[in-house]
Write a protein that holds these residues in place. Sequence first.
Motif, PDB file in Angstrom:
ATOM      1  N   ASP A 591      24.140  -0.149  28.987  1.00 36.36           N
ATOM      2  CA  ASP A 591      23.969  -1.544  29.132  1.00 36.36           C
ATOM      3  C   ASP A 591      25.354  -2.166  28.609  1.00 36.36           C
ATOM      4  N   TYR A 593      27.356  -6.085  27.771  1.00 30.10           N
ATOM      5  CA  TYR A 593      27.254  -7.471  27.655  1.00 30.10           C
ATOM      6  C   TYR A 593      28.852  -8.063  27.648  1.00 30.10           C
ATOM      7  N   TRP A 594      28.880  -8.792  28.857  1.00 24.42           N
ATOM      8  CA  TRP A 594      30.057  -9.305  29.068  1.00 24.42           C
ATOM      9  C   TRP A 594      30.455 -10.904  28.465  1.00 24.42           C
ATOM     10  N   ILE A 603      33.319 -13.222  34.166  1.00 26.11           N
ATOM     11  CA  ILE A 603      32.769 -12.108  34.466  1.00 26.11           C
ATOM     12  C   ILE A 603      33.283 -11.212  35.574  1.00 26.11           C
ATOM     13  N   ASN A 623      28.512  -1.349  40.945  1.00 24.95           N
ATOM     14  CA  ASN A 623      28.091  -2.719  41.488  1.00 24.95           C
ATOM     15  C   ASN A 623      29.321  -3.515  42.165  1.00 24.95           C
ATOM     16  N   GLU A 627      28.918  -9.002  38.161  1.00 25.07           N
ATOM     17  CA  GLU A 627      27.749  -8.972  37.015  1.00 25.07           C
ATOM     18  C   GLU A 627      27.373 -10.309  36.532  1.00 25.07           C
ATOM     19  N   LYS A 628      26.373 -10.229  35.766  1.00 26.75           N
ATOM     20  CA  LYS A 628      25.775 -11.400  34.990  1.00 26.75           C
ATOM     21  C   LYS A 628      26.392 -11.690  33.778  1.00 26.75           C
ATOM     22  N   GLN A 631      23.924 -12.017  29.344  1.00 30.48           N
ATOM     23  CA  GLN A 631      22.782 -10.990  29.358  1.00 30.48           C
ATOM     24  C   GLN A 631      23.121  -9.711  29.306  1.00 30.48           C
ATOM     25  N   TRP A 632      22.112  -8.673  28.970  1.00 23.06           N
ATOM     26  CA  TRP A 632      22.547  -7.456  29.079  1.00 23.06           C
ATOM     27  C   TRP A 632      22.693  -7.007  30.741  1.00 23.06           C
ATOM     28  N   ASN A 633      23.500  -6.356  30.851  1.00 17.54           N
ATOM     29  CA  ASN A 633      23.676  -5.837  32.451  1.00 17.54           C
ATOM     30  C   ASN A 633      23.271  -4.149  32.163  1.00 17.54           C
ATOM     31  N   ALA A 635      22.759  -0.526  33.681  1.00 21.76           N
ATOM     32  CA  ALA A 635      23.178   0.467  35.018  1.00 21.76           C
ATOM     33  C   ALA A 635      22.307   1.825  34.609  1.00 21.76           C
ATOM     34  N   TRP A 661      28.837  -2.620  24.338  1.00 17.37           N
ATOM     35  CA  TRP A 661      28.916  -1.790  25.559  1.00 17.37           C
ATOM     36  C   TRP A 661      28.107  -0.526  24.871  1.00 17.37           C
TER      37      TRP A 661
END
Length: 712
Positions: A591, A593-594, A603, A623, A627-628, A631-633, A635, A661
């Motif tokens: 997980d 967070y960017w 991002i 990906n 990414e978004k 929010q938590w991305n 994987a 991260w």
Amino acid sequence: MKRIIILVLPLVLLFACDFIDPRPLVDQTTDKVWTHATYGEGVLTQGYAQLQPGYPLWMEYLTDNAIPQNVNENILALGGWTLEGNPIGSWNRCFNVIKYINIFLENEAEMPYRIEDVKRDSITRVHRRGEAYFLRGWYQWELLRDYGGIANDEYLGFPIVTTVLSSSDDLDLPRNSYEECVAQIVKDLDKAIELLPLHYQGEGLHTGNQNRGRGSGLAAKALKARVYLFAASPAYGDSSHEKWVRAAEAAADAINSSGGLTDLVAYGNFNDPENNDYFWIQPTHRGNYTESDNYPPTLFGSGKTNPSQNLIDAFPAVDGYPTDKSMLYDPSKPYENRDPRFEKFIFYNGDNYNGTYIATFEGGDDAPGGLKQEGTRTGYFMKKLSSRRVTLEPNNVTSDIKFYTYLHKTELYLNFAEAANEAFGPTDKSLGFSALDVMEKIRKRGNPKLAESDGYLSEQSSSKESFGNLIHNERRIELSFEGFRFWDLRRSNQDLNHTIRGVKITMSVSDNASGSDENIALNSTPYTDYVSSWETLSAVNNGDYNITSSRDAVPKYGNWNSKGLWRYVQYDLPAYLVGKESRDYIVSQSDIYWWADGGGILIPDSVYIEVIEQGEWKEVWHNWTGEKADQWNVASFNPVTTSKVRINFKSVDASCGIIEWRVWGRQAKVANYEYNYLDVEKHTFKDYMRYAPLPYRETLIMNNLKQNDGWK
């Protein structure tokens, strides 16, 4: 006495000050000695020079706290304590120093200290006289502690000598009563309290920190409380209510003089010379001898002191209750959920110290036959008194500040608690605070989780007897390895003989097929190929998960000026012990967070994750669509066993940044330990050995010097 031979020591070594310049061994007439402090103060200096700084760990071996790694070093506890071979006490040293101090007190009255400065001369004279009384009280205390006992049904101490004796005097002196010795010590300490600064702090010439190796008024008060506590104890007299009151009042006075009933300074590295909880310390120096003697073999130490299972069992569970009464203690995991002092004081199997795991299980590096043939006899090594800043690695040997503490606030608090409980009970505040109040300070420092609520302490305060047992147990823990236990067992008439227990740990290793995943990033070590100088790599796994958006003002990772470049952040996963050190984990999710600032940090539009397998990096997820933000991305990928995880990322338009991260996984292997507790050593003291013998030679040549009962 027409001539006196003295060694005038360089006081700069003792006190880090310049009162006396170094002088060699000299032969001076008595009149010449007292013409200037250069010579005369050297007589007083003997009182400091003959102190014996250093923690007497060998005396712990005579108790139920520890045993030596080598069984042949503990003969005294195994039936080998004889009158002729007695190592307890320093009769000649103490009386020789008392002789020097008596000479000083009888001759220094007109001795000039600073001829050019009348005020400084006057202050120095008062302080040195106070130090003389304090030191005489200290050495008399050593004699009383070491030789106080029963002879022909009398409680006796030592022969009191407060004048300079000549060859024409009657030197066949009898021992004074225990109480007479107490009175003489207290008389000297009261005089010292009158003459000395209360404590040494700051930069003042006479009262600054550079004088902390000297006696002080507060040190004298603390010693007075100790003397009265011993005098109230049942081994040295009638243990009357009045004596307990006397001891409690003396301790309360010292506590009030130290600033009142305050919180104790948190445990650190056991070597902060500016810690004002230390009332009297040895002048500082540098070394690594404590670590060299007591670090386990995996830390390149000798592992000489092996704490007993008896002592380990004295440490409560993390909720403050004894382990046999705690709902949080699990016998199958005996080192988890323990009082924090356990980890601060003891090296144990699985303990991680400066990145190295301690392995005392059968076949482990710290067990017998491991890196060192002896290993540990009990399953444990002593950690207390060691500095984490010391390493003994052959190519990186370091040292740290060292000093011995003669008197400190922790002991004073415990002295008050014991005396006040005996005199007034647990909760009486007639002296301004109660035994319960003081024990709250002791327990809160030992385990900060008890600051808000300490159920067990409250329960035990319902009776004097139960609270006394708690105090004795806390005293055992807090003062362990400092030389107190030997005397505490004796003065309180506790059993001298113990079966010393240890633990034999056997281990098996199995696959962790069904274990639960956790965030293993928290204890991982992060690396990167680039981070901006004003950003922070360690932010990615600092555990700050209260994230609301990429605009949060928190530490972050960023790689500005990496537009269009692939960059990475990598975790080396944390080590764990399964017979040998391993870093293999089963990993299946990441997980991240960017963050973006709308300008130079955006991002990433491309991301992929790799793990190390058989020395090669292998992609497990990617990906390519971006990414978004905010929010938590997440994987997710098929479980893979690895010791390193790397996330690669880039933006074609700007640089990239990470707030947090997380990586989810579990140990690939688990160690299963079985604990078998066994008898290691049995102590065989005789009843009369509660009191140490007087020196055999002295009793032969002095007819009036009664020997303690039982010693022949």
